[in-house]
Design an enzyme around this catalytic site. Sequence first.
Site, PDB file in Angstrom:
ATOM      1  N   HIS A  57     -12.728  -2.334   9.207  1.00 15.73           N
ATOM      2  CA  HIS A  57     -12.297  -2.085   7.885  1.00 15.73           C
ATOM      3  C   HIS A  57     -10.795  -1.766   7.884  1.00 15.73           C
ATOM      4  O   HIS A  57     -10.359  -0.788   8.127  1.00 15.73           O
ATOM      5  CB  HIS A  57     -13.250  -1.123   7.066  1.00 15.73           C
ATOM      6  CG  HIS A  57     -13.014  -0.837   5.599  1.00 15.73           C
ATOM      7  ND1 HIS A  57     -13.885  -1.318   4.752  1.00 15.73           N
ATOM      8  CD2 HIS A  57     -11.806  -0.744   5.065  1.00 15.73           C
ATOM      9  CE1 HIS A  57     -13.644  -1.042   3.682  1.00 15.73           C
ATOM     10  NE2 HIS A  57     -12.200  -0.768   3.676  1.00 15.73           N
ATOM     11  N   HIS A  59      -6.955  -3.349   5.405  1.00 22.12           N
ATOM     12  CA  HIS A  59      -6.447  -4.190   4.459  1.00 22.12           C
ATOM     13  C   HIS A  59      -5.097  -4.805   4.914  1.00 22.12           C
ATOM     14  O   HIS A  59      -4.045  -4.097   4.785  1.00 22.12           O
ATOM     15  CB  HIS A  59      -6.228  -3.377   3.342  1.00 22.12           C
ATOM     16  CG  HIS A  59      -7.350  -2.766   2.517  1.00 22.12           C
ATOM     17  ND1 HIS A  59      -7.983  -3.655   1.447  1.00 22.12           N
ATOM     18  CD2 HIS A  59      -8.270  -1.885   2.800  1.00 22.12           C
ATOM     19  CE1 HIS A  59      -9.285  -2.906   1.078  1.00 22.12           C
ATOM     20  NE2 HIS A  59      -9.284  -1.901   2.133  1.00 22.12           N
ATOM     21  N   GLN A 152     -10.753  -6.783  -5.701  1.00 21.77           N
ATOM     22  CA  GLN A 152     -10.084  -5.224  -5.840  1.00 21.77           C
ATOM     23  C   GLN A 152     -10.163  -4.836  -7.214  1.00 21.77           C
ATOM     24  O   GLN A 152     -10.522  -3.572  -7.491  1.00 21.77           O
ATOM     25  CB  GLN A 152      -8.559  -5.169  -5.432  1.00 21.77           C
ATOM     26  CG  GLN A 152      -7.781  -4.048  -5.547  1.00 21.77           C
ATOM     27  CD  GLN A 152      -8.383  -2.822  -4.610  1.00 21.77           C
ATOM     28  OE1 GLN A 152      -7.932  -2.864  -3.710  1.00 21.77           O
ATOM     29  NE2 GLN A 152      -8.922  -1.812  -5.210  1.00 21.77           N
ATOM     30  N   HIS A 210     -16.907  -2.641  -0.326  1.00 24.01           N
ATOM     31  CA  HIS A 210     -16.485  -1.343  -0.716  1.00 24.01           C
ATOM     32  C   HIS A 210     -17.563  -0.560  -1.589  1.00 24.01           C
ATOM     33  O   HIS A 210     -17.929  -1.300  -2.750  1.00 24.01           O
ATOM     34  CB  HIS A 210     -15.108  -1.307  -1.502  1.00 24.01           C
ATOM     35  CG  HIS A 210     -13.892  -1.612  -0.609  1.00 24.01           C
ATOM     36  ND1 HIS A 210     -13.885  -2.761  -0.258  1.00 24.01           N
ATOM     37  CD2 HIS A 210     -12.996  -0.839  -0.313  1.00 24.01           C
ATOM     38  CE1 HIS A 210     -12.769  -2.770   0.565  1.00 24.01           C
ATOM     39  NE2 HIS A 210     -12.057  -1.439   0.494  1.00 24.01           N
ATOM     40  N   GLU A 213     -17.028   4.370  -3.393  1.00 23.10           N
ATOM     41  CA  GLU A 213     -15.900   5.205  -2.829  1.00 23.10           C
ATOM     42  C   GLU A 213     -15.452   6.097  -4.052  1.00 23.10           C
ATOM     43  O   GLU A 213     -14.259   5.794  -4.572  1.00 23.10           O
ATOM     44  CB  GLU A 213     -14.780   4.114  -2.400  1.00 23.10           C
ATOM     45  CG  GLU A 213     -13.580   4.956  -1.828  1.00 23.10           C
ATOM     46  CD  GLU A 213     -12.689   3.807  -1.245  1.00 23.10           C
ATOM     47  OE1 GLU A 213     -12.549   2.879  -1.651  1.00 23.10           O
ATOM     48  OE2 GLU A 213     -11.799   4.392  -0.657  1.00 23.10           O
ATOM     49  N   ASP A 309      -8.972   1.339   7.643  1.00 23.48           N
ATOM     50  CA  ASP A 309      -8.899   1.086   6.092  1.00 23.48           C
ATOM     51  C   ASP A 309      -7.328   0.851   5.877  1.00 23.48           C
ATOM     52  O   ASP A 309      -7.022  -0.261   5.521  1.00 23.48           O
ATOM     53  CB  ASP A 309      -9.293   2.292   5.388  1.00 23.48           C
ATOM     54  CG  ASP A 309      -9.591   2.020   3.913  1.00 23.48           C
ATOM     55  OD1 ASP A 309      -9.484   0.657   3.536  1.00 23.48           O
ATOM     56  OD2 ASP A 309      -9.790   2.699   3.163  1.00 23.48           O
TER      57      ASP A 309
HETATM   58 FE   FE2 Z   1     -10.711  -0.261   2.024  1.00 19.20          FE
END
Ligand code: FE2
Length: 427
Positions: A57, A59, A152, A210, A213, A309
């Site tokens: 995971h 970005h 996103q 995701h 969260e 992440d």
């Molecule tokens: Fe993430």
Amino acid sequence: MSFDLIVKGGVLPDGRTVDIGISGEAIAAIEPAISGEAGRVVDASGCLVSAPFVDPHFHMDATLSYGIPRINVSGTLLEGIALWGELKPLLTHEAVKERALAYCDWAVSMGLLAIRTHVDVCDDRLLAVEALLEVKKEIAPYIDLQLVAFPQDGLYRSPTARENTIRALDLGVDIVGGIPHFERTMADGTRSVTELCEIAAKRGLMVDMHCDETDDPNSRHIEQLAYETERLGLQGRVAGSHLTSMHSMDNYYVSKLLPLIAEAEVSAIPNPLINIMLQGRHDTYPKRRGLTRVREMLSYGIRVGFGQDCTMDPWYSLGTADMLDVAFMGLHVAQMSSPSDMARCFDMVTNVNAAIMGLDHLGLEVGKRASLVVLDANDPFEALRLRADRLCVVARGKVVAERPKRDMALSLPGRPATVSRRHKRAG
Ligand code: FE2
């Protein structure tokens, strides 16, 4: 027998001391002692030799952008998303690619040889998608990179996200992502899980969302994700990332939820560094830790990995591409302190993460890909304690990074000239 490379005298995570013979891109032999010829010999005497680190995971479109155009003052997830929204129009193809490649250099130096990155598809230009598809091709000789189409700003909340998700998949993005807790309503979140899983089923793709969260115990999209996984026959191909709301859920509900996740074979990917940093920000005291229920999920047989992440981006200002940092934080927050728990945490950031990503070719076994890491540590326990130096990294049979041991010089009367932080434990 002759080999292209022999890694000599290393200690496997299970404690066996072995030589590893490599021919071409594959592991050809793992034996107590190999006596054949070799193009090159790496001396790993007394050092831990492990399968490569794997990050399920990340970005990569945002990485190393810290400070552009400003920093996240509140430290919250929501300000991070807003800040990313300010940064997005400023992105260029070249800058995304340059930062991603710089991060991949860090990754190789840390023995991190497989990464799953989410890529935001809410920018109609799909500039980051195109840049990371190029990066994927360029780094293929040493890093396995998987891309997740990640809406996103919300599949329905952002006007073109749905269409852009499809466009990104058509361009060659590997996995279907989502963010149900960020849609306008719980109902929209639920609907987004269903639609995204149907898209994945139709295209034969994996899913990594995701999911929940948030510190809101009523965020229960993981329930729908498990349900759709069963309904559509996606068992073993779906992951729920973060799942932080589970930290705050009612225990009775969790006792119903965990068997459903296990039955659907949905994997869980908590991200300890980011979860401990971003969650609980609305609390005074007692303050929630924000990490999902790692030990509890493991006890139900759910596959749990740990992800990184973020590294130096709108959400997190630190990070070094070191999966040992991730496991170190994870074992603290999840209170996994016994020797067997710690060994498990090491396994999570290597073999378990590889299994979540479906990378069957990784692992220290004859016939598998010759990708491995030599660490300046006696065993996984010590690798975690020291976040040990990576002394040599081999990718597809080639040495791609190496460094000498770096014991510190001492100038103390009556004491040794150097000190190493390694220590043979009694127990
Ligand atoms: Fe993430």
